[in-house]
Design an enzyme around this catalytic site. Structure first.
Site, PDB file in Angstrom:
ATOM      1  CE  LYS A  24       3.185   4.071  -5.223  1.00  0.00           C
ATOM      2  NZ  LYS A  24       3.151   2.689  -4.755  1.00  0.00           N
ATOM      3  NE  ARG A  70       6.709   3.192   1.297  1.00  0.00           N
ATOM      4  CZ  ARG A  70       6.949   4.068   0.312  1.00  0.00           C
ATOM      5  NH1 ARG A  70       5.987   4.401  -0.535  1.00  0.00           N
ATOM      6  NH2 ARG A  70       8.138   4.613   0.172  1.00  0.00           N
TER       7      ARG A  70
END
Length: 257
Positions: A204, A238
């Site tokens: 991210k 995840r």
């Protein structure tokens, strides 16, 4: 949870696993490295990604779910979609979990579809429309805002008979770097301890952009943050890099940190 993107346009692995053969090969690799859930995504939700209809998602999924189920019957499969129709298709193909980044916002029939399937549902915090999902909002109190959202949405789901709910705070979706780091520091306060927490911070931008790095060059920093959220009670990670995350999980379980 290992990420399997069937997309040509995902930000770090687009086009790598979007055939049945490569999807099966990547699934085998992730399961071997320690993944317990394979999260299949037919549509990229990165900024400026191509928007697909449910019909296009279903076409892209093809036989991938049923093929993985046939090849790896013990693998749990979650389907990353915000469409009720795709959920119904996936259910008939054998998925085990619904992973909806939209919290039911982008398809008004989603929660009914979840209730019909009786499958576990991952509820993510996100801005209220597809067009605004990546608009940065400076929340007065990010923890309070996310928890209020979870409270309202879980009440709606429970009212429809959905009891197996997993919460995802929505890292990478419409939040400032500062708010996302605050969520990392205060994961223990998210979700009231009522439901399992899923954390998706792999590759991210709130991690790699402040460091001036690429999404593929932040593994060490990511694992430190993974350990931090595990220590605060997070239940599912995840991830793209399963082997590295498994080492972090093993380290956490050993109790030596």
């Amino acid at each position: 949870m290992g990420i399997l993107n069937l997309t040509p346009d995902s930000f770090s692995d687009g086009g790598k696993f979007n055939t049945e053969k490569t999807a099966l090969e990547q699934t085998y690799k992730m399961l071997k490295e320690g993944a317990e859930i394979i999260d299949i995504g037919p549509q990229s939700t990165r900024p400026n990604a191509e928007f697909l209809t449910a019909e296009e998602e279903i076409k892209r999924l093809g036989n991938v779910v049923s093929s993985i189920k046939k090849e790896f019957p013990n693998a749990l499969i979650s389907l990353d979609t915000f469409y009720a129709e795709t959920v119904k298709f996936g259910f008939n193909e054998g998925i085990d979990i619904i992973n909806d980044i939209s919290g039911g916002h982008y398809d008004e029939k989603m929660f009914d579809a979840v209730a019909e399937t009786h499958l576990p549902y991952i509820l993510m915090h996100v801005n209220p429309s597809y067009e605004t999902m990546h608009d940065k909002i400076k929340f007065a109190d990010i923890i309070l805002s996310v928890n209020r959202y979870f409270s309202e949405k879980t009440a709606e789901l429970l009212n429809k008979g959905v009891k197996d709910i997993i919460l995802d705070p929505g890292f990478g979706f419409g939040k400032t770097v500062e708010d996302q780091m605050k969520m990392i520091d205060e994961v223990r306060y998210l979700g009231f301890g009522k439901f399992p927490l899923l954390i998706g911070i792999s590759r991210k931008s709130f991690i790699y952009k402040p460091l001036g790095r690429s999404p593929l060059d932040i593994n060490e920093e990511t694992q430190k943050l993974h350990l931090k959220v595990l220590q605060q009670g997070a239940k599912i990670l995840r991830v793209h890099d399963v082997a590295a995350a498994q080492k972090t999980v093993d380290l956490f379980k050993s109790g030596s940190v």
